[in-house]
Design a protein around this motif. Structure first.
Motif, PDB file in Angstrom:
ATOM      1  N   SER A  34       0.852  -1.184   0.000  1.00 32.06           N
ATOM      2  CA  SER A  34       0.000   0.000   0.000  1.00 32.06           C
ATOM      3  C   SER A  34       0.889   1.235   0.000  1.00 32.06           C
ATOM      4  N   ASP A  35       0.280   2.408   0.147  1.00 24.70           N
ATOM      5  CA  ASP A  35       1.062   3.644   0.218  1.00 24.70           C
ATOM      6  C   ASP A  35       1.937   3.704   1.470  1.00 24.70           C
ATOM      7  N   ASP A  36       1.586   2.938   2.500  1.00 20.48           N
ATOM      8  CA  ASP A  36       2.295   2.973   3.780  1.00 20.48           C
ATOM      9  C   ASP A  36       3.253   1.805   4.007  1.00 20.48           C
ATOM     10  N   HIS A  37       3.168   0.776   3.177  1.00 24.61           N
ATOM     11  CA  HIS A  37       3.935  -0.446   3.407  1.00 24.61           C
ATOM     12  C   HIS A  37       4.118  -1.157   2.064  1.00 24.61           C
ATOM     13  N   GLN A  38       5.364  -1.374   1.665  1.00 26.86           N
ATOM     14  CA  GLN A  38       5.656  -2.036   0.397  1.00 26.86           C
ATOM     15  C   GLN A  38       6.586  -3.224   0.627  1.00 26.86           C
ATOM     16  N   ILE A  39       6.362  -4.274  -0.161  1.00 26.76           N
ATOM     17  CA  ILE A  39       7.229  -5.448  -0.152  1.00 26.76           C
ATOM     18  C   ILE A  39       7.633  -5.738  -1.588  1.00 26.76           C
ATOM     19  N   VAL A  40       8.924  -5.941  -1.794  1.00 31.54           N
ATOM     20  CA  VAL A  40       9.444  -6.296  -3.109  1.00 31.54           C
ATOM     21  C   VAL A  40      10.270  -7.560  -2.952  1.00 31.54           C
ATOM     22  N   MET A  41       9.977  -8.538  -3.807  1.00 33.30           N
ATOM     23  CA  MET A  41      10.734  -9.784  -3.830  1.00 33.30           C
ATOM     24  C   MET A  41      11.657  -9.740  -5.034  1.00 33.30           C
ATOM     25  N   LEU A  42      12.954  -9.952  -4.796  1.00 30.81           N
ATOM     26  CA  LEU A  42      13.957  -9.921  -5.853  1.00 30.81           C
ATOM     27  C   LEU A  42      14.529 -11.314  -6.067  1.00 30.81           C
ATOM     28  N   GLY A  43      14.682 -11.701  -7.310  1.00 30.01           N
ATOM     29  CA  GLY A  43      15.280 -12.993  -7.635  1.00 30.01           C
ATOM     30  C   GLY A  43      14.559 -13.661  -8.776  1.00 30.01           C
ATOM     31  N   LYS A  44      15.100 -14.775  -9.208  1.00 22.97           N
ATOM     32  CA  LYS A  44      14.532 -15.532 -10.319  1.00 22.97           C
ATOM     33  C   LYS A  44      13.463 -16.498  -9.819  1.00 22.97           C
ATOM     34  N   ALA A  45      12.570 -16.857 -10.728  1.00 21.66           N
ATOM     35  CA  ALA A  45      11.517 -17.819 -10.396  1.00 21.66           C
ATOM     36  C   ALA A  45      12.151 -19.118  -9.909  1.00 21.66           C
ATOM     37  N   ASP A  46      11.517 -19.742  -8.950  1.00 19.67           N
ATOM     38  CA  ASP A  46      11.938 -21.033  -8.405  1.00 19.67           C
ATOM     39  C   ASP A  46      13.294 -21.000  -7.712  1.00 19.67           C
ATOM     40  N   GLU A  47      13.775 -19.814  -7.351  1.00 21.39           N
ATOM     41  CA  GLU A  47      15.001 -19.683  -6.563  1.00 21.39           C
ATOM     42  C   GLU A  47      14.692 -18.867  -5.311  1.00 21.39           C
ATOM     43  N   PRO A  48      15.518 -18.996  -4.263  1.00 19.68           N
ATOM     44  CA  PRO A  48      15.303 -18.165  -3.077  1.00 19.68           C
ATOM     45  C   PRO A  48      15.338 -16.680  -3.441  1.00 19.68           C
ATOM     46  N   LYS A  49      14.618 -15.885  -2.663  1.00 19.44           N
ATOM     47  CA  LYS A  49      14.470 -14.456  -2.954  1.00 19.44           C
ATOM     48  C   LYS A  49      15.096 -13.593  -1.868  1.00 19.44           C
ATOM     49  N   LEU A  50      15.346 -12.347  -2.252  1.00 22.57           N
ATOM     50  CA  LEU A  50      15.697 -11.292  -1.314  1.00 22.57           C
ATOM     51  C   LEU A  50      14.451 -10.428  -1.191  1.00 22.57           C
ATOM     52  N   GLU A  51      13.928 -10.324   0.027  1.00 18.52           N
ATOM     53  CA  GLU A  51      12.713  -9.548   0.272  1.00 18.52           C
ATOM     54  C   GLU A  51      13.097  -8.199   0.861  1.00 18.52           C
ATOM     55  N   LEU A  52      12.635  -7.124   0.220  1.00 19.53           N
ATOM     56  CA  LEU A  52      12.837  -5.770   0.735  1.00 19.53           C
ATOM     57  C   LEU A  52      11.519  -5.276   1.293  1.00 19.53           C
ATOM     58  N   ILE A  53      11.532  -4.783   2.527  1.00 21.60           N
ATOM     59  CA  ILE A  53      10.321  -4.254   3.155  1.00 21.60           C
ATOM     60  C   ILE A  53      10.553  -2.807   3.536  1.00 21.60           C
ATOM     61  N   TRP A  54       9.614  -1.960   3.114  1.00 18.12           N
ATOM     62  CA  TRP A  54       9.645  -0.542   3.440  1.00 18.12           C
ATOM     63  C   TRP A  54       8.332  -0.177   4.125  1.00 18.12           C
TER      64      TRP A  54
END
Length: 122
Positions: A34-54
């Motif tokens: 939302s405008d107050d909370h964002q999550i972005v998942m970085l990485g390729k499909a079917d591989e572990p991800k790096l999650e960024l939370i703001w």
């Protein structure tokens, strides 16, 4: 058990996305919130991800202190030169043996990123 992701809290989401996608060539796998909370998942499909939370209301101090995460990659020398050309401070490369080399770079919030190149002996 399967490892899925590691989470980094960030103070400036767009700056962090830019670092990981442009400097380190990560892909944005998903983005939601939302405008107050964002999550972005970085990485390729079917591989572990790096999650960024703001979170809008949280400007956290000391992010990244004592945290290091490593990624295996190819063409270490090209990435070192690219990062230096973008103004990032790079520590290394370090070669503890003939089969492995790595270097460190900090992301915008001070998380220490280790990039490793392994050469398998034949």
């Amino acid at each position: 058990m399967k490892w899925n992701w590691v989470t980094f809290q960030v103070n400036n989401l767009e700056r962090s996305i830019q670092f990981y996608t442009e400097a380190l060539k990560f892909e944005v796998a998903s983005r939601f919130g939302s405008d107050d909370h964002q999550i972005v998942m970085l990485g390729k499909a079917d591989e572990p991800k790096l999650e960024l939370i703001w979170e809008k209301e949280k400007q956290l101090q000391g992010l990244g202190r004592g945290v290091s995460i490593g990624f295996e990659m190819d063409e270490l020398d090209q990435l070192v030169q690219s990062l230096k050309g973008q103004g990032h401070s790079v520590e290394g490369p370090i070669a503890p043996n003939p089969h492995i080399r790595f270097f460190f770079v900090e992301d915008p919030d001070g998380y220490r990123i280790q990039l490793v190149e392994q050469k398998l002996s034949k």
